[in-house]
Design a protein around this motif. Structure first.
Motif, PDB file in Angstrom:
ATOM      1  N   MET A   1      -3.117 -65.611  -0.182  1.00 37.64           N
ATOM      2  CA  MET A   1      -3.087 -66.706   0.463  1.00 37.64           C
ATOM      3  C   MET A   1      -2.189 -66.688   1.646  1.00 37.64           C
ATOM      4  O   MET A   1      -2.779 -66.846   2.806  1.00 37.64           O
ATOM      5  CB  MET A   1      -3.044 -68.033  -0.329  1.00 37.64           C
ATOM      6  N   LYS A   2      -1.000 -66.371   1.198  1.00 37.85           N
ATOM      7  CA  LYS A   2       0.125 -66.368   2.598  1.00 37.85           C
ATOM      8  C   LYS A   2      -0.205 -65.120   3.529  1.00 37.85           C
ATOM      9  O   LYS A   2       0.366 -65.051   4.506  1.00 37.85           O
ATOM     10  CB  LYS A   2       1.518 -66.153   1.749  1.00 37.85           C
ATOM     11  N   GLU A   3      -0.849 -64.219   2.995  1.00 40.87           N
ATOM     12  CA  GLU A   3      -1.022 -62.916   3.734  1.00 40.87           C
ATOM     13  C   GLU A   3      -2.166 -63.554   4.648  1.00 40.87           C
ATOM     14  O   GLU A   3      -1.896 -63.021   5.814  1.00 40.87           O
ATOM     15  CB  GLU A   3      -1.254 -61.648   2.840  1.00 40.87           C
ATOM     16  N   SER A   4      -3.072 -64.059   4.122  1.00 39.61           N
ATOM     17  CA  SER A   4      -4.179 -64.414   5.220  1.00 39.61           C
ATOM     18  C   SER A   4      -3.705 -65.247   6.076  1.00 39.61           C
ATOM     19  O   SER A   4      -4.156 -65.386   7.334  1.00 39.61           O
ATOM     20  CB  SER A   4      -5.457 -65.077   4.104  1.00 39.61           C
ATOM     21  N   ILE A   5      -2.866 -66.299   5.758  1.00 45.13           N
ATOM     22  CA  ILE A   5      -2.415 -67.192   6.889  1.00 45.13           C
ATOM     23  C   ILE A   5      -1.588 -66.246   7.879  1.00 45.13           C
ATOM     24  O   ILE A   5      -1.657 -66.597   9.075  1.00 45.13           O
ATOM     25  CB  ILE A   5      -1.479 -68.395   6.267  1.00 45.13           C
ATOM     26  N   GLY A   6      -0.746 -65.460   7.360  1.00 47.82           N
ATOM     27  CA  GLY A   6       0.175 -64.492   8.291  1.00 47.82           C
ATOM     28  C   GLY A   6      -1.206 -63.747   9.417  1.00 47.82           C
ATOM     29  O   GLY A   6      -0.856 -63.695  10.603  1.00 47.82           O
ATOM     30  N   ILE A   7      -1.871 -63.319   8.569  1.00 47.90           N
ATOM     31  CA  ILE A   7      -3.216 -62.646   9.498  1.00 47.90           C
ATOM     32  C   ILE A   7      -3.813 -63.503  10.604  1.00 47.90           C
ATOM     33  O   ILE A   7      -3.955 -63.001  11.665  1.00 47.90           O
ATOM     34  CB  ILE A   7      -4.319 -61.786   8.445  1.00 47.90           C
ATOM     35  N   LEU A   8      -4.108 -64.801   9.991  1.00 42.01           N
ATOM     36  CA  LEU A   8      -4.619 -65.682  11.065  1.00 42.01           C
ATOM     37  C   LEU A   8      -3.897 -66.064  12.007  1.00 42.01           C
ATOM     38  O   LEU A   8      -4.213 -65.952  13.351  1.00 42.01           O
ATOM     39  CB  LEU A   8      -4.859 -67.003  10.242  1.00 42.01           C
ATOM     40  N   VAL A   9      -2.505 -66.067  11.783  1.00 41.37           N
ATOM     41  CA  VAL A   9      -1.371 -66.501  12.949  1.00 41.37           C
ATOM     42  C   VAL A   9      -1.568 -65.367  13.869  1.00 41.37           C
ATOM     43  O   VAL A   9      -1.386 -65.258  15.024  1.00 41.37           O
ATOM     44  CB  VAL A   9      -0.042 -66.620  12.408  1.00 41.37           C
ATOM     45  N   ALA A  10      -1.586 -64.025  13.348  1.00 44.90           N
ATOM     46  CA  ALA A  10      -1.130 -62.838  14.137  1.00 44.90           C
ATOM     47  C   ALA A  10      -2.639 -62.611  14.954  1.00 44.90           C
ATOM     48  O   ALA A  10      -2.488 -62.437  16.227  1.00 44.90           O
ATOM     49  CB  ALA A  10      -1.132 -61.543  13.278  1.00 44.90           C
ATOM     50  N   ARG A  11      -3.803 -62.875  14.445  1.00 45.76           N
ATOM     51  CA  ARG A  11      -5.001 -62.906  15.145  1.00 45.76           C
ATOM     52  C   ARG A  11      -5.115 -63.761  16.328  1.00 45.76           C
ATOM     53  O   ARG A  11      -5.352 -63.522  17.522  1.00 45.76           O
ATOM     54  CB  ARG A  11      -6.173 -63.247  14.086  1.00 45.76           C
ATOM     55  N   ILE A  12      -4.631 -65.046  15.950  1.00 42.07           N
ATOM     56  CA  ILE A  12      -4.872 -66.146  17.115  1.00 42.07           C
ATOM     57  C   ILE A  12      -3.608 -65.904  18.165  1.00 42.07           C
ATOM     58  O   ILE A  12      -3.793 -65.888  19.397  1.00 42.07           O
ATOM     59  CB  ILE A  12      -4.504 -67.594  16.553  1.00 42.07           C
ATOM     60  N   GLY A  13      -2.459 -65.184  17.503  1.00 42.72           N
ATOM     61  CA  GLY A  13      -1.341 -65.146  18.478  1.00 42.72           C
ATOM     62  C   GLY A  13      -1.694 -64.028  19.537  1.00 42.72           C
ATOM     63  O   GLY A  13      -1.823 -64.139  20.597  1.00 42.72           O
ATOM     64  N   PHE A  14      -2.061 -62.759  18.842  1.00 42.38           N
ATOM     65  CA  PHE A  14      -2.132 -61.603  19.675  1.00 42.38           C
ATOM     66  C   PHE A  14      -3.564 -61.613  20.496  1.00 42.38           C
ATOM     67  O   PHE A  14      -3.626 -61.362  21.728  1.00 42.38           O
ATOM     68  CB  PHE A  14      -2.248 -60.434  18.985  1.00 42.38           C
ATOM     69  N   GLY A  15      -4.621 -62.332  19.802  1.00 42.61           N
ATOM     70  CA  GLY A  15      -5.870 -62.418  20.564  1.00 42.61           C
ATOM     71  C   GLY A  15      -5.790 -63.439  21.842  1.00 42.61           C
ATOM     72  O   GLY A  15      -6.298 -63.267  22.915  1.00 42.61           O
ATOM     73  N   GLY A  16      -4.808 -64.548  21.350  1.00 44.32           N
ATOM     74  CA  GLY A  16      -4.914 -65.451  22.377  1.00 44.32           C
ATOM     75  C   GLY A  16      -4.042 -65.166  23.540  1.00 44.32           C
ATOM     76  O   GLY A  16      -4.465 -65.477  24.922  1.00 44.32           O
TER      77      GLY A  16
END
Length: 127
Positions: A1-16
């Motif tokens: 779960m924590k890993e998926s939140i980290g990946i979500l933040v990375a996706r939104i951060g880098f993609g954004g």
């Protein structure tokens, strides 16, 4: 779960953040109709601009959504390598640093994928 939140933040951060580079290029083409751009790898300025807009705008949206993230992260990662080692070849490291930071973020997403909180996961569960 924590890993998926980290990946979500990375996706939104880098993609954004990458989206803020692609949108002005796309907007300039839409508003002026001009395809003026550099030709860092010899494909021609028009093709280079189209590929860069695809990497920085279209792929960023896919990454933010978590849709085909592993594939969508390849074009921006490649674009950032070109920026760091071709466009900014003769510049000091401080000029290459931002492109390399983006590269490593997208490179990681190529291997880890979109995580649990993604369209890929949502669509996979619906099947």
């Amino acid at each position: 779960m924590k890993e998926s939140i980290g990946i979500l933040v990375a996706r939104i951060g880098f993609g954004g953040m990458m989206l803020t580079h692609g949108w002005p290029k796309l907007e300039r083409v839409i508003s002026s109709g001009k395809l003026q751009f550099g030709d860092p790898i010899g494909l021609g300025p028009e093709i280079s601009l189209i590929l860069t807009i695809f990497a920085e705008f279209v792929c960023s949206i896919l990454i933010i959504l978590g849709l085909k993230t592993k594939l969508a992260a390849i074009p921006p990662a490649f674009t950032m390598l070109v920026a760091a080692f071709v466009v900014h070849l003769d510049d000091p490291f401080s000029k290459k640093e931002f492109a390399l930071l983006y590269f490593f973020g997208f490179f990681i997403l190529i291997f880890v994928g979109s995580g649990q909180y993604s369209m890929d996961n949502y669509l996979g569960r619906r099947r």
